[in-house]
Scaffold this active site. Structure first.
Site, PDB file in Angstrom:
ATOM      1  N   LYS A  73       0.746  -1.292   0.010  1.00 48.48           N
ATOM      2  CA  LYS A  73      -0.044  -0.107   0.233  1.00 48.48           C
ATOM      3  C   LYS A  73       0.926   1.202  -0.111  1.00 48.48           C
ATOM      4  CE  LYS A  73      -0.443   0.228   4.951  1.00 48.48           C
ATOM      5  NZ  LYS A  73      -1.251   0.047   6.173  1.00 48.48           N
TER       6      LYS A  73
ATOM      7  N   TYR B  71      15.978  29.731  12.300  1.00 46.43           N
ATOM      8  CA  TYR B  71      14.770  30.796  12.609  1.00 46.43           C
ATOM      9  C   TYR B  71      14.347  30.402  13.988  1.00 46.43           C
ATOM     10  CZ  TYR B  71      14.333  30.878   7.563  1.00 46.43           C
ATOM     11  OH  TYR B  71      14.907  30.728   6.216  1.00 46.43           O
TER      12      TYR B  71
END
Length: 358
Positions: free
Chosen positions: A30, A257
């Site tokens: 899958k 950041y």
């Protein structure tokens, strides 16, 4: 330089052979074979002697049929495009009484596997009595083109849990369903329940009366639980970036950041690496280490296309930075709480990473 996602094809194949262990395996493929690539995985599994596949997507099931025309293909999700299922000889789950009574005429000539809900409660018949109701109703159906009940299955939701008794409960409940139906004379071409965790907990053997183990993550190189030794399952995947440059910062300097990392000493060396969360590196993974020149170094900050790794004088520009390989494995970080094996694999951005098979 660009970050790379690469698979050692021979190692992938050899691991599949080792997982199969001469048993009948239904390979779960899958989500594009756990993002390894459906065509690649089906080819390697077929080479390893696996002839039965399962997925949750009808589109993938049709692709598998084109790749291996003689394979047995089982669809784990109920669908409504019955003509496509029939045309491609796909077997599919029967998930509930409601679904059966609503669509039993449209299901004609389709091989279905009766699904037992068990403790996962995701899909399936709730009780043995509901399963018997369908078996009896289908038996009494005089339409010569009725559906064909060919399989019986469930999923173990707790096989990878060792500190709670639920796996024992679901295993016992399931075996009661199987044994009762067989004792009452019902026959099934396929009976399957074991995922990777259950398969290995049972010593890589099938449960009584089972025709297949339905194995996923172990085939892709990750242990389903930490008690297994690493050598039992081999990871063929490598995810790596490169050192762009090494920067020197001093105590009190913030890097990344939003004050992501504050240097705690002068002359701290940070390698700027060309891989980040935009490439699928989970923020929880960035709380740990990267492997450079055979040595582990702490990741200090994660950005979209970059990360900072604190290094020493042995690290230089253009050095490879390994996030995952057989020495720094996906399952290691699963057991450290980063996320499930499949979660880490699924996060990878195959549009930004260079994807290669070696």
């Amino acid at each position: 330089m660009t970050a790379t996602w690469s698979v050692d094809s021979e190692a992938f194949y050899q691991n599949a052979v080792k997982v199969k262990n001469n048993n009948s395996i239904m390979a779960v493929v899958k989500n594009n074979a756990y993002h390894y690539g459906l065509e690649f995985a089906v080819k390697q599994f077929s080479r390893a002697g696996i002839t039965t596949f399962s997925t949750t997507s009808l589109k993938e099931a049709v692709r598998i049929r084109k790749l291996v025309p003689k394979a047995t293909i089982f669809l784990m999700n109920a669908v409504y495009d019955f003509d496509t299922v029939r045309d491609n000889q796909i077997q599919m789950t029967l998930p509930s009484l409601e679904y059966y009574y609503k669509y039993k005429e449209e299901l004609h000539d389709i091989k279905v596997h009766l699904e037992f809900e068990n403790l996962l409660h995701r899909s399936g018949f709730k009780t043995l009595e509901e399963i018997k109701e369908v078996l009896e109703d289908n038996h009494n159906n005089s339409n010569p083109r009725k559906m064909v009940i060919s399989g019986l299955w469930t999923h173990f939701g707790y096989a990878d849990e060792f500190d709670v008794p639920e796996y024992g409960f679901e295993r016992k409940a399931w075996l009661n369903v199987v044994n009762t139906l067989l004792d009452e004379g019902y026959q099934f071409d396929m009976i399957h329940a074991q995922n990777s965790a259950s398969y290995y907990r049972e010593g890589q053997t099938l449960l009584p009366h089972h025709t297949h183990a339905r194995v996923g993550i172990a085939l892709y190189g990750s242990r389903p639980y930490s008690k297994l030794e690493e050598k039992i399952i081999q990871q063929s995947l490598t995810v790596k970036g490169n050192v762009i440059q090494v920067r020197e910062v001093n105590e009190g300097d913030y890097c990344g950041y939003s004050f992501a990392y504050e240097a705690t000493r002068n002359k701290t060396q940070l390698a700027v690496v060309d891989v980040g969360y935009g490439d699928g590196i989970l923020k929880s993974r960035a709380k740990h280490e990267a492997l450079i020149n055979g040595k582990r170094y702490p990741i200090r900050a994660l950005m979209m296309s970059h990360m900072f790794v604190e290094v020493d004088d042995e690290v230089h520009a253009q050095d490879e930075v390994i996030l995952y390989n057989n020495d720094i494995r996906i399952d290691e970080y699963t057991f450290k709480g980063v996320g499930a094996n499949s979660e880490q694999l699924s996060a990878m951005n195959h549009d930004s990473l260079i994807k290669e098979y070696r």
